[in-house]
Write a protein that holds these residues in place. Structure first.
Motif, PDB file in Angstrom:
ATOM      1  N   THR A   5     -12.920  10.991   7.464  1.00 50.24           N
ATOM      2  CA  THR A   5     -12.162  12.138   7.951  1.00 50.24           C
ATOM      3  C   THR A   5     -10.736  11.731   8.315  1.00 50.24           C
ATOM      4  O   THR A   5     -10.521  10.785   9.081  1.00 50.24           O
ATOM      5  CB  THR A   5     -12.856  12.759   9.185  1.00 50.24           C
ATOM      6  OG1 THR A   5     -14.150  13.218   8.793  1.00 50.24           O
ATOM      7  CG2 THR A   5     -12.050  13.940   9.720  1.00 50.24           C
ATOM      8  N   ASP A   6      -9.770  12.436   7.699  1.00 49.40           N
ATOM      9  CA  ASP A   6      -8.334  12.221   7.949  1.00 49.40           C
ATOM     10  C   ASP A   6      -7.816  10.865   7.468  1.00 49.40           C
ATOM     11  O   ASP A   6      -6.690  10.479   7.803  1.00 49.40           O
ATOM     12  CB  ASP A   6      -7.999  12.384   9.438  1.00 49.40           C
ATOM     13  CG  ASP A   6      -8.283  13.795   9.945  1.00 49.40           C
ATOM     14  OD1 ASP A   6      -8.157  14.742   9.139  1.00 49.40           O
ATOM     15  OD2 ASP A   6      -8.645  13.939  11.129  1.00 49.40           O
ATOM     16  N   LYS A   7      -8.591  10.169   6.675  1.00 46.40           N
ATOM     17  CA  LYS A   7      -8.140   8.886   6.148  1.00 46.40           C
ATOM     18  C   LYS A   7      -7.396   9.088   4.811  1.00 46.40           C
ATOM     19  O   LYS A   7      -7.838   9.850   3.955  1.00 46.40           O
ATOM     20  CB  LYS A   7      -9.324   7.943   5.924  1.00 46.40           C
ATOM     21  CG  LYS A   7     -10.032   7.516   7.209  1.00 46.40           C
ATOM     22  CD  LYS A   7      -9.186   6.560   8.011  1.00 46.40           C
ATOM     23  CE  LYS A   7      -9.928   5.975   9.198  1.00 46.40           C
ATOM     24  NZ  LYS A   7     -10.236   6.949  10.239  1.00 46.40           N
ATOM     25  N   ARG A   8      -6.257   8.388   4.651  1.00 48.64           N
ATOM     26  CA  ARG A   8      -5.511   8.390   3.385  1.00 48.64           C
ATOM     27  C   ARG A   8      -5.882   7.116   2.640  1.00 48.64           C
ATOM     28  O   ARG A   8      -5.614   6.005   3.103  1.00 48.64           O
ATOM     29  CB  ARG A   8      -4.004   8.436   3.613  1.00 48.64           C
ATOM     30  CG  ARG A   8      -3.495   9.735   4.187  1.00 48.64           C
ATOM     31  CD  ARG A   8      -1.956   9.737   4.260  1.00 48.64           C
ATOM     32  NE  ARG A   8      -1.352   9.927   2.950  1.00 48.64           N
ATOM     33  CZ  ARG A   8      -0.575   9.050   2.339  1.00 48.64           C
ATOM     34  NH1 ARG A   8      -0.345   7.868   2.884  1.00 48.64           N
ATOM     35  NH2 ARG A   8      -0.047   9.320   1.146  1.00 48.64           N
ATOM     36  N   ILE A   9      -6.498   7.305   1.490  1.00 46.53           N
ATOM     37  CA  ILE A   9      -7.009   6.173   0.721  1.00 46.53           C
ATOM     38  C   ILE A   9      -6.251   6.061  -0.599  1.00 46.53           C
ATOM     39  O   ILE A   9      -6.251   6.987  -1.415  1.00 46.53           O
ATOM     40  CB  ILE A   9      -8.513   6.332   0.415  1.00 46.53           C
ATOM     41  CG1 ILE A   9      -9.299   6.722   1.681  1.00 46.53           C
ATOM     42  CG2 ILE A   9      -9.058   5.057  -0.216  1.00 46.53           C
ATOM     43  CD1 ILE A   9      -9.274   5.704   2.779  1.00 46.53           C
ATOM     44  N   GLY A  10      -5.594   4.941  -0.809  1.00 45.66           N
ATOM     45  CA  GLY A  10      -4.944   4.692  -2.089  1.00 45.66           C
ATOM     46  C   GLY A  10      -5.982   4.323  -3.138  1.00 45.66           C
ATOM     47  O   GLY A  10      -6.909   3.556  -2.867  1.00 45.66           O
ATOM     48  N   LEU A 181       3.302   2.362  -4.488  1.00 44.60           N
ATOM     49  CA  LEU A 181       2.092   1.880  -3.827  1.00 44.60           C
ATOM     50  C   LEU A 181       2.406   0.721  -2.889  1.00 44.60           C
ATOM     51  O   LEU A 181       1.913   0.672  -1.743  1.00 44.60           O
ATOM     52  CB  LEU A 181       1.053   1.459  -4.868  1.00 44.60           C
ATOM     53  CG  LEU A 181      -0.234   0.841  -4.327  1.00 44.60           C
ATOM     54  CD1 LEU A 181      -0.906   1.743  -3.297  1.00 44.60           C
ATOM     55  CD2 LEU A 181      -1.206   0.530  -5.465  1.00 44.60           C
ATOM     56  N   LYS A 182       3.227  -0.207  -3.345  1.00 43.20           N
ATOM     57  CA  LYS A 182       3.587  -1.348  -2.497  1.00 43.20           C
ATOM     58  C   LYS A 182       4.265  -0.870  -1.214  1.00 43.20           C
ATOM     59  O   LYS A 182       3.993  -1.397  -0.125  1.00 43.20           O
ATOM     60  CB  LYS A 182       4.500  -2.297  -3.266  1.00 43.20           C
ATOM     61  CG  LYS A 182       3.809  -3.056  -4.383  1.00 43.20           C
ATOM     62  CD  LYS A 182       4.803  -3.842  -5.208  1.00 43.20           C
ATOM     63  CE  LYS A 182       4.135  -4.439  -6.441  1.00 43.20           C
ATOM     64  NZ  LYS A 182       5.092  -5.181  -7.277  1.00 43.20           N
ATOM     65  N   VAL A 193      -6.969   0.819   0.475  1.00 44.63           N
ATOM     66  CA  VAL A 193      -6.694   0.898  -0.962  1.00 44.63           C
ATOM     67  C   VAL A 193      -7.934   0.391  -1.688  1.00 44.63           C
ATOM     68  O   VAL A 193      -8.461  -0.673  -1.351  1.00 44.63           O
ATOM     69  CB  VAL A 193      -5.481   0.050  -1.383  1.00 44.63           C
ATOM     70  CG1 VAL A 193      -5.218   0.202  -2.883  1.00 44.63           C
ATOM     71  CG2 VAL A 193      -4.233   0.447  -0.593  1.00 44.63           C
ATOM     72  N   VAL A 194      -8.407   1.174  -2.662  1.00 42.07           N
ATOM     73  CA  VAL A 194      -9.582   0.755  -3.436  1.00 42.07           C
ATOM     74  C   VAL A 194      -9.136   0.247  -4.807  1.00 42.07           C
ATOM     75  O   VAL A 194      -8.288   0.842  -5.464  1.00 42.07           O
ATOM     76  CB  VAL A 194     -10.613   1.902  -3.583  1.00 42.07           C
ATOM     77  CG1 VAL A 194     -11.120   2.342  -2.230  1.00 42.07           C
ATOM     78  CG2 VAL A 194     -10.033   3.095  -4.321  1.00 42.07           C
ATOM     79  N   ASP A 218      -3.508  -6.685   8.469  1.00 41.48           N
ATOM     80  CA  ASP A 218      -3.250  -5.968   9.706  1.00 41.48           C
ATOM     81  C   ASP A 218      -4.086  -4.692   9.770  1.00 41.48           C
ATOM     82  O   ASP A 218      -5.201  -4.695  10.291  1.00 41.48           O
ATOM     83  CB  ASP A 218      -1.759  -5.663   9.833  1.00 41.48           C
ATOM     84  CG  ASP A 218      -1.384  -5.090  11.201  1.00 41.48           C
ATOM     85  OD1 ASP A 218      -2.229  -5.141  12.122  1.00 41.48           O
ATOM     86  OD2 ASP A 218      -0.247  -4.603  11.338  1.00 41.48           O
ATOM     87  N   GLN A 219      -3.601  -3.609   9.180  1.00 39.06           N
ATOM     88  CA  GLN A 219      -4.276  -2.320   9.336  1.00 39.06           C
ATOM     89  C   GLN A 219      -4.803  -1.705   8.040  1.00 39.06           C
ATOM     90  O   GLN A 219      -5.621  -0.788   8.084  1.00 39.06           O
ATOM     91  CB  GLN A 219      -3.318  -1.311   9.987  1.00 39.06           C
ATOM     92  CG  GLN A 219      -2.904  -1.680  11.400  1.00 39.06           C
ATOM     93  CD  GLN A 219      -4.063  -1.642  12.379  1.00 39.06           C
ATOM     94  OE1 GLN A 219      -4.970  -0.815  12.275  1.00 39.06           O
ATOM     95  NE2 GLN A 219      -4.056  -2.557  13.335  1.00 39.06           N
ATOM     96  N   VAL A 220      -4.341  -2.170   6.880  1.00 39.07           N
ATOM     97  CA  VAL A 220      -4.761  -1.569   5.611  1.00 39.07           C
ATOM     98  C   VAL A 220      -6.022  -2.274   5.105  1.00 39.07           C
ATOM     99  O   VAL A 220      -6.019  -3.494   4.909  1.00 39.07           O
ATOM    100  CB  VAL A 220      -3.650  -1.657   4.542  1.00 39.07           C
ATOM    101  CG1 VAL A 220      -4.093  -0.954   3.257  1.00 39.07           C
ATOM    102  CG2 VAL A 220      -2.354  -1.028   5.065  1.00 39.07           C
ATOM    103  N   LEU A 221      -7.077  -1.517   4.908  1.00 38.56           N
ATOM    104  CA  LEU A 221      -8.347  -2.091   4.442  1.00 38.56           C
ATOM    105  C   LEU A 221      -8.323  -2.265   2.930  1.00 38.56           C
ATOM    106  O   LEU A 221      -8.039  -1.321   2.182  1.00 38.56           O
ATOM    107  CB  LEU A 221      -9.500  -1.172   4.839  1.00 38.56           C
ATOM    108  CG  LEU A 221     -10.907  -1.595   4.375  1.00 38.56           C
ATOM    109  CD1 LEU A 221     -11.331  -2.892   5.058  1.00 38.56           C
ATOM    110  CD2 LEU A 221     -11.917  -0.479   4.657  1.00 38.56           C
ATOM    111  N   ALA A 222      -8.630  -3.469   2.458  1.00 34.74           N
ATOM    112  CA  ALA A 222      -8.751  -3.742   1.025  1.00 34.74           C
ATOM    113  C   ALA A 222     -10.208  -3.520   0.609  1.00 34.74           C
ATOM    114  O   ALA A 222     -11.117  -4.099   1.190  1.00 34.74           O
ATOM    115  CB  ALA A 222      -8.326  -5.171   0.716  1.00 34.74           C
TER     116      ALA A 222
END
Length: 266
Positions: A5-10, A181-182, A193-194, A218-222
């Protein structure tokens, strides 16, 4: 509440990007697509020559690394009215296979492998490959432009003579898309980012490597679809890479949803 919910996923994928985005949306998030693979280009003349060379030479092993490559070679054999001979010879050869899509192709053609990489990596496949049983033992290696020299060198170092088949390649992705994207990753305006292939990872990390790694740490999940993609991310210095237990896109999105749900309760 859904984990995304409310997550922005690349979404770095090209193929299936719409399907992945839809799954993300169904779980409350928003998928932002940045095609990072590059356009697939079939090398038709090369593929046709590869088939002819395969049929006229003797090989101790055939290594098939991708489903796309196996299908491209098969189509070239069909176009040249050589499909029967091609598949018949493969049925008599020792086949070493990497990847679930390659296995799907084998099943469709009633072929059985001698060796299969259980974790989908070339490292595991090479660990299973026996040393040459004779001087001049040869391998037909289906690869593509990425890591092809490395794979060929490893086989030659083990004592094999290698025929390199490259039935397809990828053009570089849009520079504008890559830069966008970068920038999103570095600014940490994406929650995750998936990635669905190592090619996507390599393309993104061509420049601004340190900044990207720091943002992921830091905060961006790979998020990776499977072990091969995950290893490429880890090789870039990313400490946490989320991947599903099964290398499937649906399972990847579910794993991401569960990851964020768990964070909500801790």
């Amino acid at each position: 509440m859904k984990g995304l919910t409310d997550k922005r996923i690349g979404v770095a994928a090209d193929r299936k990007s719409e399907a992945i985005s839809k799954l993300i949306e169904n779980m409350g998030g928003s998928g932002v697509v940045y095609p990072s693979q590059g356009k697939q280009v079939l090398n038709e003349d090369t593929s046709s020559q590869n088939v002819k060379d395969y049929l006229t030479h003797t090989f101790d092993w055939v290594i098939l690394t991708t489903g796309i490559g196996a299908r491209t070679l098969t189509q070239s054999a069909t176009d040249a009215n050589l499909s029967k001979q091609f598949l018949e010879k493969l049925s008599q050869n020792s086949l070493a296979i990497r990847g679930s899509k390659t296995m799907d192709w084998l099943k469709e053609n009633n072929l059985k492998p001698s060796l299969v990489s259980e974790d989908g990596t070339m490292d595991h496949l090479f660990s299973l490959l026996p040393s040459p049983s004779k001087e001049g033992a040869s391998v037909f290696l289906q690869a593509y432009h990425q890591d092809d020299a490395l794979l060929k060198n490893k086989l030659e170092a083990a004592g094999y003579t290698v025929y390199l088949s490259q039935p397809y390649a990828f053009e570089p992705p849009s520079e504008y898309t890559m830069n966008s994207l970068k920038e999103e990753i570095v600014k940490q305006s994406l929650d995750a980012v998936v990635f669905t292939s190592k090619t996507q990872v390599k393309n993104i990390f061509e420049t601004r490597t340190q900044e990207l790694t720091e943002a992921f740490n830091d905060q961006v999940l790979a998020v990776a679809v499977g072990k091969v993609t995950a290893k490429e991310l880890e090789d870039q210095g990313i400490k946490q890479v989320l991947q599903p237990s099964r290398p499937k896109m649906g399972a990847m999105v579910v794993a991401m949803d569960r990851y964020y749900q768990k964070k909500l309760t801790t």
